[in-house]
Every structure is written in C-alpha cells, then in structure tokens.
Design an enzyme around this catalytic site. Structure first.
Site, mmCIF file in Angstrom:
data_model
loop_
_atom_site.group_PDB
_atom_site.id
_atom_site.type_symbol
_atom_site.label_atom_id
_atom_site.label_comp_id
_atom_site.label_asym_id
_atom_site.label_seq_id
_atom_site.Cartn_x
_atom_site.Cartn_y
_atom_site.Cartn_z
ATOM 1 N N SER A 42 0.823 -1.203 0.000
ATOM 2 C CA SER A 42 0.000 0.000 0.000
ATOM 3 C C SER A 42 0.863 1.261 0.000
ATOM 4 C CB SER A 42 -0.949 0.003 1.200
ATOM 5 O OG SER A 42 -0.228 -0.012 2.425
ATOM 6 N N VAL A 66 14.500 -7.226 0.331
ATOM 7 C CA VAL A 66 15.822 -7.449 -0.256
ATOM 8 C C VAL A 66 16.717 -8.341 0.589
ATOM 9 C CG1 VAL A 66 15.792 -5.299 -1.570
ATOM 10 C CG2 VAL A 66 16.763 -5.309 0.749
ATOM 11 N N ASN A 92 19.139 1.058 -2.278
ATOM 12 C CA ASN A 92 18.897 2.063 -1.245
ATOM 13 C C ASN A 92 18.256 1.506 0.018
ATOM 14 O OD1 ASN A 92 18.153 5.040 -0.350
ATOM 15 N ND2 ASN A 92 16.241 3.873 -0.325
ATOM 16 N N SER A 144 26.113 5.710 4.191
ATOM 17 C CA SER A 144 25.856 6.740 5.202
ATOM 18 C C SER A 144 27.187 7.246 5.726
ATOM 19 C CB SER A 144 25.045 6.157 6.361
ATOM 20 O OG SER A 144 24.858 7.114 7.393
ATOM 21 N N TYR A 158 23.766 -0.579 12.825
ATOM 22 C CA TYR A 158 23.545 0.187 11.601
ATOM 23 C C TYR A 158 24.876 0.658 11.020
ATOM 24 C CZ TYR A 158 22.140 4.153 8.638
ATOM 25 O OH TYR A 158 21.983 5.026 7.607
ATOM 26 N N ALA A 160 27.819 -0.571 11.442
ATOM 27 C CA ALA A 160 28.571 -1.708 10.908
ATOM 28 C C ALA A 160 28.063 -2.096 9.526
ATOM 29 C CB ALA A 160 28.469 -2.891 11.870
ATOM 30 N N LYS A 162 26.627 -0.140 7.300
ATOM 31 C CA LYS A 162 26.965 0.877 6.313
ATOM 32 C C LYS A 162 28.453 0.856 5.962
ATOM 33 C CE LYS A 162 22.906 2.259 5.519
ATOM 34 N NZ LYS A 162 22.338 2.114 4.161
ATOM 35 N N ILE A 191 19.452 13.976 6.396
ATOM 36 C CA ILE A 191 18.544 14.351 5.324
ATOM 37 C C ILE A 191 17.131 14.437 5.897
ATOM 38 C CG2 ILE A 191 17.683 13.749 3.034
ATOM 39 C CD1 ILE A 191 20.714 14.339 3.160
#
Length: 260
Positions: A42, A66, A92, A144, A158, A160, A162, A191
């Site tokens: 949705s 993914v 992404n 990042s 997170y 690790a 990236k 961002i």
C-alpha cells in the site's frame, strides 16, 4: 550538458518513502522508467501515485524484501518483464532501529545486516546479467556517514552495516569492471525524511547546529548525486564514495562552528 537518462530502466529499492522515494522522483522526472520496490504494497502504491504526477517516464511497483535472495531475483525479473532491461540499480533499502550495544540481540543484528548489507549484495547479484546486457550498467549504493566516518549511540549495528557496504563496494567494483558496470556509493548526512522527523525537534535542532550549512539536506540532494553516478559522464568513476552532508563531518569540534 549530461546525456539524458530518458528511456532507461531504473530499480530503486526501499523507495516507498524517504531517500529512496526522492531518488526515484529524480530519475522519473528525467524520463527514466522506474521500478520502486519495498515491503509494504500500500505504501508503494501511494508513492507511485505521487511520483507519477511529475514523472516523464513510467513508474511501476514491486513488493520485495531485499534480505531474501528469491525476492531480489524476482525484483530483477519484474524489471525485465515491465521494461525489458535494467540499466541502473539504486540499492537504497535500509533500516535503522535504535538500540544500545549492551541490549542488542542476535535477531536485532541479523535484521539490520540482512536488509542493509546482505540486501545490497543480493540486489546487485540478482541484476548482474541484466546490467551487463545493458552495456552501461550502473549501481548506486546508499551508504551513510554513520559507520564509515562517524558514530552515533544506538546505531552500532547500523554503522557496521553501512561500513560493510563500502567494503563490498570496492571488491565489487573490480569484479564488475569487465562487465562495463560501475558501482559507487552515496554517503548521506542528515537528510530531511519521515524517519529523521521521528527523532524529534530537539534532535533536528542539534543536527542543524552541527552542520556548517546549518540546514538538513533534502532527498533531492541525494537523488541528484545518484543521477550523476548513473550518467554516461560518470562512466570512468567506480568504487568511489560521495559524501553529501552539508559539511557535517568537517568541523574538528563544535567550537569550529561558533560565530558562523
């Protein structure tokens, strides 16, 4: 003038919102056919309807997780079925749940590495043959500054993931070069997205104060960087990273920004 991407086939994973949606919008506005992927059907449909309002090319959707090899293969097959080719993959998809190191469970780590790191690798792998057939294949990874350059409490898993993306990137660039495929990474700073706004106004105010430009970046800033890496003009650039952060990583200390 850059060569147009009009008519090229682009996959953007994690594109139902945030940076992914911004990347998809940039390509769609330039006339590319864009397949946006995510786990929530949705949310994808709502994003596609929004993107279509400005699109000069087709916008299609595909539900995919993914972290699953079969889903990545299905995503590539869908792009080939809908558009007949895959010219650009924007890997992404990413998640950033917050949890202190001392409280991390095996499941927490597996979830983040599964989507952020394994998801990048599986997405690229699934699209390899089609990107090779393109003759001008492009892979753009959303990494990042957190992990490769900076750290932030609660995001050790997170960070690790990236940093791991960049380790993958450098060897992948060597392997993909004979196939005439380039692979590069964008490293966003803070961002303005739905996820960042969830962190609260105090967090946002603190981040803006720590950035030399004193503002958050926009999703268009990342989209334009992705568009550059996907261009013919960037064909001799591979295995590289581009920090898009308004100068956030530059100050030696908060004192360096006093008075500016």
């Amino acid at each position: 003038m850059f060569t147009t991407v009009r008519g090229r086939s682009v996959i953007v994973t994690g594109a139902s919102k945030g940076i992914g949606k911004g990347i998809a919008r940039t390509f769609a506005r330039e006339g590319a056919d864009v397949l946006i992927a995510g786990r929530n059907e949705s949310a994808l449909q709502a994003a596609a309807e929004d993107l279509a309002a400005q699109a000069q090319g087709r916008v299609e959707t595909a539900v995919a997780d993914v972290s699953r090899v079969d889903d990545c293969r299905g995503l590539a097959a869908t792009a080939l079925e809908r558009f007949g080719a895959i010219d650009v993959l924007c890997a992404n998809a990413g998640i950033f749940p917050d949890k202190p190191l001392g409280e991390l469970t095996e499941a927490d780590v597996d979830e983040v590495l599964g989507t952020n790191l394994k998801g990048t690798m599986f997405s690229v792998q699934a699209c390899l043959d089609a990107l090779t057939a393109s003759g001008r294949g492009r892979v753009v990874v959303t990494s990042s500054i957190t992990g490769p350059i900076t750290g932030y409490p609660g995001w050790s898993h997170y960070g690790a993931s990236k940093a791991g993306q960049l380790g993958f990137l450098r060897t992948a660039a060597i392997e993909l070069a004979p196939r005439k495929i380039t692979i590069n990474a964008i490293m966003p700073g803070n961002i303005a997205t739905e996820g960042l706004h969830d962190m609260g106004q105090d967090y946002i105010d603190g981040m803006e104060a720590a950035i030399p430009q004193h503002r958050l970046g926009s999703v268009d800033d990342i989209g334009h960087a992705a568009l550059f890496f996907a261009s013919d003009e960037a064909g001799y650039i591979t295995g590289q990273t581009l920090v898009v952060d308004g100068g956030q990583v530059l100050p030696e200390s908060p004192a360096a920004l006093e008075g500016i």
